[in-house]
Design an enzyme around this catalytic site. Structure first.
Site, PDB file in Angstrom:
ATOM      1  N   LYS A 149       6.440  11.690  10.005  1.00  0.00           N
ATOM      2  CA  LYS A 149       7.593  12.602  10.085  1.00  0.00           C
ATOM      3  C   LYS A 149       7.127  14.064  10.052  1.00  0.00           C
ATOM      4  O   LYS A 149       7.538  14.876  10.880  1.00  0.00           O
ATOM      5  CB  LYS A 149       8.564  12.349   8.901  1.00  0.00           C
ATOM      6  CG  LYS A 149       9.069  10.921   8.808  1.00  0.00           C
ATOM      7  CD  LYS A 149      10.014  10.714   7.639  1.00  0.00           C
ATOM      8  CE  LYS A 149       9.396  10.893   6.273  1.00  0.00           C
ATOM      9  NZ  LYS A 149       8.409   9.846   5.887  1.00  0.00           N
ATOM     10  N   ARG A 153      17.786  10.504   2.303  1.00  0.00           N
ATOM     11  CA  ARG A 153      17.042   9.315   1.870  1.00  0.00           C
ATOM     12  C   ARG A 153      17.944   8.321   1.156  1.00  0.00           C
ATOM     13  O   ARG A 153      17.472   7.262   0.757  1.00  0.00           O
ATOM     14  CB  ARG A 153      15.941   9.738   0.901  1.00  0.00           C
ATOM     15  CG  ARG A 153      14.586   9.925   1.556  1.00  0.00           C
ATOM     16  CD  ARG A 153      13.657  10.502   0.499  1.00  0.00           C
ATOM     17  NE  ARG A 153      12.308  10.074   0.655  1.00  0.00           N
ATOM     18  CZ  ARG A 153      11.346  10.863   1.145  1.00  0.00           C
ATOM     19  NH1 ARG A 153      11.608  12.071   1.579  1.00  0.00           N
ATOM     20  NH2 ARG A 153      10.125  10.410   1.213  1.00  0.00           N
ATOM     21  N   ARG A 206      -5.626  10.786   3.545  1.00  0.00           N
ATOM     22  CA  ARG A 206      -5.351  12.136   4.063  1.00  0.00           C
ATOM     23  C   ARG A 206      -5.661  13.222   3.037  1.00  0.00           C
ATOM     24  O   ARG A 206      -5.568  13.015   1.836  1.00  0.00           O
ATOM     25  CB  ARG A 206      -3.910  12.247   4.547  1.00  0.00           C
ATOM     26  CG  ARG A 206      -2.903  12.414   3.476  1.00  0.00           C
ATOM     27  CD  ARG A 206      -1.521  12.650   4.038  1.00  0.00           C
ATOM     28  NE  ARG A 206      -0.550  12.278   3.041  1.00  0.00           N
ATOM     29  CZ  ARG A 206       0.747  12.236   3.249  1.00  0.00           C
ATOM     30  NH1 ARG A 206       1.236  12.523   4.424  1.00  0.00           N
ATOM     31  NH2 ARG A 206       1.560  11.895   2.277  1.00  0.00           N
ATOM     32  N   ARG A 222      -2.618  15.075  -2.220  1.00  0.00           N
ATOM     33  CA  ARG A 222      -1.372  14.980  -2.983  1.00  0.00           C
ATOM     34  C   ARG A 222      -1.526  14.004  -4.145  1.00  0.00           C
ATOM     35  O   ARG A 222      -2.108  12.936  -3.965  1.00  0.00           O
ATOM     36  CB  ARG A 222      -0.233  14.525  -2.063  1.00  0.00           C
ATOM     37  CG  ARG A 222       0.383  15.659  -1.287  1.00  0.00           C
ATOM     38  CD  ARG A 222       1.342  15.247  -0.214  1.00  0.00           C
ATOM     39  NE  ARG A 222       2.309  14.217  -0.550  1.00  0.00           N
ATOM     40  CZ  ARG A 222       3.251  13.788   0.285  1.00  0.00           C
ATOM     41  NH1 ARG A 222       3.347  14.328   1.494  1.00  0.00           N
ATOM     42  NH2 ARG A 222       4.087  12.832  -0.066  1.00  0.00           N
ATOM     43  N   ARG A 232       6.578   4.201  -3.282  1.00  0.00           N
ATOM     44  CA  ARG A 232       7.354   5.014  -2.333  1.00  0.00           C
ATOM     45  C   ARG A 232       7.902   4.145  -1.200  1.00  0.00           C
ATOM     46  O   ARG A 232       9.030   4.327  -0.742  1.00  0.00           O
ATOM     47  CB  ARG A 232       6.477   6.147  -1.762  1.00  0.00           C
ATOM     48  CG  ARG A 232       6.251   7.273  -2.773  1.00  0.00           C
ATOM     49  CD  ARG A 232       5.001   8.102  -2.483  1.00  0.00           C
ATOM     50  NE  ARG A 232       4.991   8.731  -1.179  1.00  0.00           N
ATOM     51  CZ  ARG A 232       3.888   9.261  -0.622  1.00  0.00           C
ATOM     52  NH1 ARG A 232       2.737   9.229  -1.261  1.00  0.00           N
ATOM     53  NH2 ARG A 232       3.956   9.822   0.561  1.00  0.00           N
TER      54      ARG A 232
END
Ligand code: AP5
Length: 217
Positions: free
Chosen positions: A13, A87, A126, A160, A171
């Site tokens: 996204k 969400r 990442r 993160r 998540r």
């Protein structure tokens, strides 16, 4: 045009929102980025959100809807790309009201269809440049010179805190339980367009462009 990018964590996204912003002048409204900024500043919202985010749970609907409401007018000229919002059903209702008050509406909901197992690797690998935010990945996209950002030459990188495997799985469970159920609401309105999120970044971007450039758009 106001659009929603919908998909589980790591679906791409943010990657696609940034491309659309650069290409079309639309404004990326990412509640995840807004919350991370609030956490970094130590603001009252950040203090409430920090532990919730680190546990992979969803932050309170009223908090995130207010964040979007504050920034909606910044995207009046060329439209908004909602990235990570709504969400929940309550957030979807809040968005409809916020847009309706401004004479706006959602034009498309682009669903990035993905294989969740592959996403765990995407997310846990990442990292970003600590200075300019350029995105990298341990396997798929390493800096050309090890330890040096390709864009700005910085040597510091960051990850993160919610990008570890256990939190990523939480998540994803939150996505399945609370976010996926809002898709049928938008399907009933004929707004959903499904894109193969497992294709290359360029191919996903082209598929989204084709939707936004279609005669019906
Ligand atoms: P948020 O920041 O929104 O995180 P997320 O939805 O979990 O999504 P990500 O940012 O992890 O993934 P993405 O889909 O943007 O993928 P990306 O482009 O980065 O939310 C974080 C937390 O904040 C939530 O858990 C919650 O606590 C809170 N929160 C946020 N919004 C909220 C809300 N509305 N309500 C309540 N709580 C909220 O790509 C991932 C990786 O894959 C990158 O490395 C990228 O380079 C790579 N990649 C992307 N596309 C491709 C491709 N096509 N092929 C190969 N690699 C790709």
């Amino acid at each position: 045009m106001d659009i929603i990018l919908l998909g589980p964590p790591g679906a791409g996204k943010g990657t696609q929102a940034q491309r659309l912003q650069a290409k079309r002048g639309m404004i990326q409204l990412s509640t995840g980025d807004m919350l991370r900024e609030a956490v970094a500043k130590g603001s009252p919202v950040g203090l409430k959100a920090k532990a919730v985010m680190e546990a992979g749970k969803l932050v309170n609907d009223a908090i995130v809807s207010a964040l979007i409401g504050e920034r909606l007018d910044s995207a009046a000229a060329h439209g908004a790309i909602f990235d990570g919002f709504p969400r929940t059903g309550h957030q979807a209702e809040a968005l409809e009201i916020l847009l309706g008050e401004r004479g706006r509406k959602i034009d498309y909901v682009i669903e990035l269809a993905v294989d969740e197992e592959a996403l765990v690797d995407r997310i846990t690998g990442r990292f970003t440049c600590a200075n300019c935010g350029a995105p990298y990945h341990d396997t798929f996209h390493v800096p050309k010179a090890a330890g040096t950002c390709d864009i700005c030459g910085e040597h510091e990188f960051k990850r993160r805190p919610d990008d570890n495997e256990a939190t990523v799985r939480e998540r994803m469970a939150e996505y399945r339980a609370k976010t996926a159920p809002i898709l049928p609401i938008y399907e009933a309105k004929g707004l959903v367009r499904r894109v193969d999120g497992m294709a290359s970044v360029d191919a996903v971007a082209k598929a989204i462009d084709d939707i936004l450039d279609s005669p019906a758009a």
